[in-house]
Each structure stands twice: as C-alpha cells, then as structure tokens.
Design a protein around this motif. Structure first.
Motif, PDB file in Angstrom:
ATOM      1  N   TRP A 224      -9.075  -7.094  11.345  1.00 15.60           N
ATOM      2  CA  TRP A 224      -9.898  -6.112  10.641  1.00 15.60           C
ATOM      3  C   TRP A 224      -9.950  -4.852  11.500  1.00 15.60           C
ATOM      4  CZ3 TRP A 224     -15.059  -7.565   7.812  1.00 15.60           C
ATOM      5  CH2 TRP A 224     -15.543  -6.448   7.125  1.00 15.60           C
ATOM      6  N   GLU A 225      -9.284  -3.794  11.028  1.00 19.63           N
ATOM      7  CA  GLU A 225      -9.322  -2.505  11.720  1.00 19.63           C
ATOM      8  C   GLU A 225     -10.432  -1.660  11.112  1.00 19.63           C
ATOM      9  OE1 GLU A 225      -6.524   1.440  11.969  1.00 19.63           O
ATOM     10  OE2 GLU A 225      -5.519  -0.504  12.320  1.00 19.63           O
ATOM     11  N   HIS A 226     -11.499  -1.464  11.873  1.00 23.36           N
ATOM     12  CA  HIS A 226     -12.662  -0.744  11.350  1.00 23.36           C
ATOM     13  C   HIS A 226     -12.403   0.757  11.295  1.00 23.36           C
ATOM     14  CE1 HIS A 226     -14.943  -4.379  13.116  1.00 23.36           C
ATOM     15  NE2 HIS A 226     -14.726  -4.571  11.840  1.00 23.36           N
ATOM     16  N   THR A 227     -12.936   1.376  10.257  1.00 27.27           N
ATOM     17  CA  THR A 227     -12.830   2.827  10.107  1.00 27.27           C
ATOM     18  C   THR A 227     -14.111   3.365   9.499  1.00 27.27           C
ATOM     19  OG1 THR A 227     -11.593   4.625   9.049  1.00 27.27           O
ATOM     20  CG2 THR A 227     -11.738   2.559   7.835  1.00 27.27           C
ATOM     21  N   ASP A 228     -14.493   4.557   9.915  1.00 26.92           N
ATOM     22  CA  ASP A 228     -15.654   5.233   9.340  1.00 26.92           C
ATOM     23  C   ASP A 228     -15.232   6.411   8.459  1.00 26.92           C
ATOM     24  OD1 ASP A 228     -17.466   3.546  10.666  1.00 26.92           O
ATOM     25  OD2 ASP A 228     -17.367   4.773  12.485  1.00 26.92           O
ATOM     26  N   GLU A 229     -13.920   6.582   8.279  1.00 26.21           N
ATOM     27  CA  GLU A 229     -13.413   7.731   7.527  1.00 26.21           C
ATOM     28  C   GLU A 229     -13.479   7.506   6.018  1.00 26.21           C
ATOM     29  OE1 GLU A 229      -9.606   9.079   8.783  1.00 26.21           O
ATOM     30  OE2 GLU A 229     -10.006   8.689  10.912  1.00 26.21           O
ATOM     31  N   TYR A 230     -13.577   6.258   5.593  1.00 27.73           N
ATOM     32  CA  TYR A 230     -13.547   5.951   4.159  1.00 27.73           C
ATOM     33  C   TYR A 230     -14.722   5.044   3.809  1.00 27.73           C
ATOM     34  CZ  TYR A 230      -8.814   7.564   5.070  1.00 27.73           C
ATOM     35  OH  TYR A 230      -7.740   8.301   5.477  1.00 27.73           O
ATOM     36  N   PRO A 231     -15.278   5.185   2.596  1.00 27.80           N
ATOM     37  CA  PRO A 231     -16.469   4.411   2.237  1.00 27.80           C
ATOM     38  C   PRO A 231     -16.180   2.955   1.891  1.00 27.80           C
ATOM     39  CG  PRO A 231     -15.805   5.803   0.403  1.00 27.80           C
ATOM     40  CD  PRO A 231     -14.918   6.166   1.555  1.00 27.80           C
ATOM     41  N   ARG A 232     -14.913   2.611   1.593  1.00 33.04           N
ATOM     42  CA  ARG A 232     -14.573   1.244   1.232  1.00 33.04           C
ATOM     43  C   ARG A 232     -13.149   0.948   1.675  1.00 33.04           C
ATOM     44  NH1 ARG A 232     -14.702   4.592  -3.118  1.00 33.04           N
ATOM     45  NH2 ARG A 232     -12.930   4.618  -4.555  1.00 33.04           N
ATOM     46  N   MET A 233     -12.689  -0.269   1.398  1.00 33.75           N
ATOM     47  CA  MET A 233     -11.386  -0.721   1.897  1.00 33.75           C
ATOM     48  C   MET A 233     -10.289   0.300   1.603  1.00 33.75           C
ATOM     49  SD  MET A 233      -9.620  -4.464   1.480  1.00 33.75           S
ATOM     50  CE  MET A 233      -9.789  -4.500  -0.313  1.00 33.75           C
ATOM     51  N   ARG A 234      -9.559   0.635   2.650  1.00 31.66           N
ATOM     52  CA  ARG A 234      -8.568   1.699   2.555  1.00 31.66           C
ATOM     53  C   ARG A 234      -7.135   1.176   2.489  1.00 31.66           C
ATOM     54  NH1 ARG A 234      -6.992   6.903   1.262  1.00 31.66           N
ATOM     55  NH2 ARG A 234      -5.489   7.708   2.742  1.00 31.66           N
ATOM     56  N   GLU A 235      -6.817   0.120   3.246  1.00 29.00           N
ATOM     57  CA  GLU A 235      -5.408  -0.247   3.383  1.00 29.00           C
ATOM     58  C   GLU A 235      -5.252  -1.722   3.751  1.00 29.00           C
ATOM     59  OE1 GLU A 235      -2.271   2.658   5.014  1.00 29.00           O
ATOM     60  OE2 GLU A 235      -2.736   1.369   6.744  1.00 29.00           O
ATOM     61  N   VAL A 236      -4.153  -2.313   3.255  1.00 30.04           N
ATOM     62  CA  VAL A 236      -3.745  -3.661   3.648  1.00 30.04           C
ATOM     63  C   VAL A 236      -2.314  -3.571   4.171  1.00 30.04           C
ATOM     64  CG1 VAL A 236      -3.266  -6.013   2.873  1.00 30.04           C
ATOM     65  CG2 VAL A 236      -5.241  -4.781   1.948  1.00 30.04           C
ATOM     66  N   GLN A 237      -2.115  -4.055   5.389  1.00 28.45           N
ATOM     67  CA  GLN A 237      -0.801  -4.017   6.030  1.00 28.45           C
ATOM     68  C   GLN A 237      -0.325  -5.453   6.259  1.00 28.45           C
ATOM     69  OE1 GLN A 237      -1.663  -2.021   9.693  1.00 28.45           O
ATOM     70  NE2 GLN A 237      -2.390  -0.146   8.698  1.00 28.45           N
ATOM     71  N   LEU A 238       0.928  -5.727   5.884  1.00 27.29           N
ATOM     72  CA  LEU A 238       1.514  -7.054   6.071  1.00 27.29           C
ATOM     73  C   LEU A 238       2.825  -6.925   6.836  1.00 27.29           C
ATOM     74  CD1 LEU A 238       1.056  -8.428   2.424  1.00 27.29           C
ATOM     75  CD2 LEU A 238      -0.470  -8.756   4.367  1.00 27.29           C
ATOM     76  N   ARG A 239       3.033  -7.828   7.786  1.00 20.68           N
ATOM     77  CA  ARG A 239       4.286  -7.874   8.546  1.00 20.68           C
ATOM     78  C   ARG A 239       4.926  -9.240   8.365  1.00 20.68           C
ATOM     79  NH1 ARG A 239       0.835  -4.525  10.626  1.00 20.68           N
ATOM     80  NH2 ARG A 239      -0.558  -6.160  11.384  1.00 20.68           N
ATOM     81  N   CYS A 240       6.227  -9.230   8.043  1.00 19.53           N
ATOM     82  CA  CYS A 240       6.947 -10.450   7.690  1.00 19.53           C
ATOM     83  C   CYS A 240       7.839 -10.926   8.833  1.00 19.53           C
ATOM     84  CB  CYS A 240       7.796 -10.221   6.445  1.00 19.53           C
ATOM     85  SG  CYS A 240       6.853  -9.653   5.012  1.00 19.53           S
ATOM     86  N   ALA A 241       8.236 -12.184   8.746  1.00 17.80           N
ATOM     87  CA  ALA A 241       9.070 -12.794   9.787  1.00 17.80           C
ATOM     88  C   ALA A 241      10.444 -12.131   9.869  1.00 17.80           C
ATOM     89  CB  ALA A 241       9.220 -14.284   9.511  1.00 17.80           C
ATOM     90  N   ASN A 242      10.934 -11.562   8.759  1.00 18.99           N
ATOM     91  CA  ASN A 242      12.254 -10.905   8.781  1.00 18.99           C
ATOM     92  C   ASN A 242      12.190  -9.463   9.259  1.00 18.99           C
ATOM     93  OD1 ASN A 242      11.039  -9.629   6.650  1.00 18.99           O
ATOM     94  ND2 ASN A 242      12.593 -10.186   5.111  1.00 18.99           N
ATOM     95  N   GLY A 243      11.008  -9.012   9.698  1.00 26.33           N
ATOM     96  CA  GLY A 243      10.864  -7.656  10.212  1.00 26.33           C
ATOM     97  C   GLY A 243      10.359  -6.650   9.204  1.00 26.33           C
ATOM     98  N   ASP A 244      10.292  -7.008   7.940  1.00 28.54           N
ATOM     99  CA  ASP A 244       9.792  -6.079   6.916  1.00 28.54           C
ATOM    100  C   ASP A 244       8.291  -5.833   7.111  1.00 28.54           C
ATOM    101  OD1 ASP A 244      12.267  -5.953   5.834  1.00 28.54           O
ATOM    102  OD2 ASP A 244      11.775  -6.954   3.944  1.00 28.54           O
ATOM    103  N   GLU A 245       7.872  -4.615   6.778  1.00 29.11           N
ATOM    104  CA  GLU A 245       6.458  -4.266   6.762  1.00 29.11           C
ATOM    105  C   GLU A 245       6.097  -3.757   5.375  1.00 29.11           C
ATOM    106  OE1 GLU A 245       5.203  -1.674   9.838  1.00 29.11           O
ATOM    107  OE2 GLU A 245       5.906  -2.977  11.467  1.00 29.11           O
ATOM    108  N   LEU A 246       4.968  -4.230   4.861  1.00 32.01           N
ATOM    109  CA  LEU A 246       4.476  -3.818   3.551  1.00 32.01           C
ATOM    110  C   LEU A 246       3.086  -3.230   3.733  1.00 32.01           C
ATOM    111  CD1 LEU A 246       6.167  -6.666   3.282  1.00 32.01           C
ATOM    112  CD2 LEU A 246       5.517  -6.470   0.884  1.00 32.01           C
ATOM    113  N   THR A 247       2.847  -2.092   3.114  1.00 30.90           N
ATOM    114  CA  THR A 247       1.549  -1.429   3.240  1.00 30.90           C
ATOM    115  C   THR A 247       1.075  -0.988   1.871  1.00 30.90           C
ATOM    116  OG1 THR A 247       2.137  -0.599   5.445  1.00 30.90           O
ATOM    117  CG2 THR A 247       0.268   0.428   4.353  1.00 30.90           C
ATOM    118  N   LEU A 248      -0.179  -1.290   1.566  1.00 33.17           N
ATOM    119  CA  LEU A 248      -0.811  -0.859   0.330  1.00 33.17           C
ATOM    120  C   LEU A 248      -1.992   0.009   0.709  1.00 33.17           C
ATOM    121  CD1 LEU A 248      -0.427  -1.420  -2.761  1.00 33.17           C
ATOM    122  CD2 LEU A 248      -2.253  -3.114  -2.535  1.00 33.17           C
TER     123      LEU A 248
END
Length: 338
Positions: A224-248
């Motif tokens: 959980w990366e805390h932030t005070d810049e946004y009022p609610r959930m800002r981003e979900v980051q996923l890292r895979c075993a094959n090296g791919d990164e997915l960000t929403l």
C-alpha cells in the motif's frame, strides 16, 4: 401520501394496508423488504438512493430514524408513500423518539413483507456489533458503509471481527469496476502476478479491500503506497513473473491502462451514484464468498465464510453503556485528584 403524527405501530400497519388498497396494482410484486437505518439529516439522501435501487428491485422500504433517545416520552411519527415520489416501492418512513427508538423492531417487524428476503442497510456510521441491533439480526443481507465511519480502516476490522455470511459493505461495491478492469487485463495472458502495489490515501477503505482482494485471488502480499494527493484510490500496479508490468490509473471518470509493450488504453471508470451501488448489492441475496475472502485477507483473518450464517440477537442498552463509561471516566478523574 399519508402522514401519522404521535401514532402507534398498529395504526401504521392499518394506514399502509389502506394506502395499498387505494394504489391498486402499483404495489404488487415486492421482491424484498429494505430496512434503512439513517440519521434525520440524511433521510432524503437515503430515499434518493433507495428510489434508484427500487427501480431494479421493487421493494417495501422501511426507513428507521432514531431521534432523541433520552426523551422522557416515547413518540412515533410515520409517513407512508406507495408509488409516487419514491418510485415502484411501498415506503414507510418512521421517526422514533425516546426509548421506543431502542426497540425499533416492535414497529418494523409487523411491516415486513411476508415470504421475501429482508435487507438492512445502515446509511451512516456502521454499528459496532450487528448482533446488538435486531434490525441486522432479522435480515438475510446486511449492508454497511465503512466509508461513513470516523475511522474507515478500523471499521473494516470491526466488520471482519463481527462478520457473518450475508454481510457486505458499500466500499466493496465501489471497487467492482476496478476489479473488472484488473481481471480483464488477464484475458489475453497467463502470466503469473508476483507483486502488486495500490496507490491510495491511508484511510481509503476501497484500497484496503482491493489489497485484500488481490491477496486472496493471487496469493501475494500487495503493498500500500500512501498518498495525500488524491481523495481516493488512484492506481493499481501489477508486476508479472515474465517481466511485464500492468498499471491501471484513475483519470477523472476514465482509467488509463498501461502494459509493457502495448499502447496505452483509456477505459471507463465512472464513479457511480449511491443508488447504483446499493442496487448492485440487492442483486444477490446469498452470501458473498469473494467479499468474505477479501475482507479476511485485508485484516489477516481466515475462515470468515465458514462462520454460522444465523445471528443471535444480543440486546444492549446504549444509554446504560454511555452512563457506565461516564462513571468510569469520573472515577478515573477522582482517583487522579487523589
């Protein structure tokens, strides 16, 4: 609409029956009884949400407003609406004063629609223990909203300790679109997720449940990366075993989806009205096992879905608890003085 002032439960039942007869077929086919527990200042907001939900789930709406518990004299006021401004539902708005407010079930129970499920929704601070509130025990489904609590994360922990199958929380409904988009990202890949990070304020219950959901589904320990810049959930980051990164990443009413080796995509991520969130929870009247697993992972408790579904009512007088607490505080102050 019928208004009854300083009335009795029996008179409310009679008035509702009379209004149903005069309304004819408007009030037929009730799918459930929805009990709403709300403070006076938020009644209109709750009614607006229930009206949206009733469009998809015709129901009998019983609004319980508890006021001035310490009043010496009990009083019951009621407003009965069949059809009309609250849509395709029968509505009884009850305002209870004095000790009657602590025994709302005496008014509510005769108003339940026979042979249909009962759902109780607390629009406000969730109860400390649902077992101490008869309106929760009588329900097949119980809807709280940790986001309304003074300490939302602590409220989620309390929901887990007090959990029984049939419980849910609107913070869970608020991440339905997030969960749909994240799950959809794996329609075209079988890569295993090894790490995850959620960027959100430290008091955001939706982020806590998102972390719990990722942990329970993927068998990992998200950060959980805390932030005070946004009022609610800002981003979900996923890292895979094959090296791919997915960000929403949330961007107003859209989400930007980024994936290694692919162009960015913009996907809808609309913040829904309260009524739509409520309607979603009314679609299912059985226990939500996925929510139970996510909530358990959030607070590191297992086996929530294995608990007994039946609740046993334990009545407590809140005014006595307050007096006892005040007595302890006064005693502590006296002891300190000596």
């Amino acid at each position: 609409m019928i208004g009854l002032w300083d009335t009795t439960g029996n008179e409310v039942v009679k008035a509702l029956a009379a209004e149903r007869r005069s309304a004819g077929g408007v009030a037929s086919g009730m799918a459930l009884t929805l009990i709403v527990v709300v403070d006076e200042k938020r009644v209109r907001e709750a009614e607006a949400a229930a009206t949206i939900a009733a469009a998809a789930h015709p129901c009998r709406l019983l609004v319980v407003v508890r006021s001035d518990v310490e009043r010496d004299r009990n009083r019951l006021d009621a407003e009965i609406v069949v059809g009309g401004r609250l849509g395709p539902c029968e509505a009884v708005v009850t305002r209870m004063y004095g000790r009657l407010a602590l025994h709302a079930e005496s008014v509510v129970m005769p108003l339940l629609v026979p042979d249909v499920p009962v759902v109780t929704w607390w629009h406000g601070e969730p109860p400390a223990e649902i077992a101490t509130d008869f309106l929760g025990v009588v329900a097949d489904r119980r809807i709280t909203d940790a986001g309304q609590a003074a300490d939302p994360i602590r409220a989620l922990h309390q929901r887990a300790r007090d959990y029984a199958p049939g419980d849910t929380d609107l913070a869970w409904s608020r991440i339905t679109l997030w969960r749909t988009l994240v799950a959809g990202a794996f329609d075209t890949t079988e890569a295993r997720v090894t790490e995850a990070t959620v960027v959100a304020p430290r008091t955001d219950p939706t982020a806590a449940l998102m972390i719990g959901w990722l942990a329970s589904r993927l068998g990992i320990s998200p950060q959980w990366e805390h932030t005070d810049e946004y009022p609610r959930m800002r981003e979900v980051q996923l890292r895979c075993a094959n090296g791919d990164e997915l960000t929403l990443t949330r961007d107003d009413s859209m989400a930007v989806f980024r994936r290694t080796g692919q162009e960015d995509r913009r996907l809808p991520l609309v913040r829904r009205p309260l009524g739509d969130e409520l309607a979603e929870e009314l679609r299912r009247l059985d226990a939500d096992q996925v929510y139970a697993e996510a909530l358990g992972a959030t607070v590191e408790l297992t086996g929530l879905d294995q608990r007994p579904a039946q609740r046993v009512h334990v009545w407590k007088d809140p005014s006595e608890a307050q007096r006892a607490e005040a007595g302890v505080t006064a005693h502590a102050g006296t002891s300190a003085g000596h």
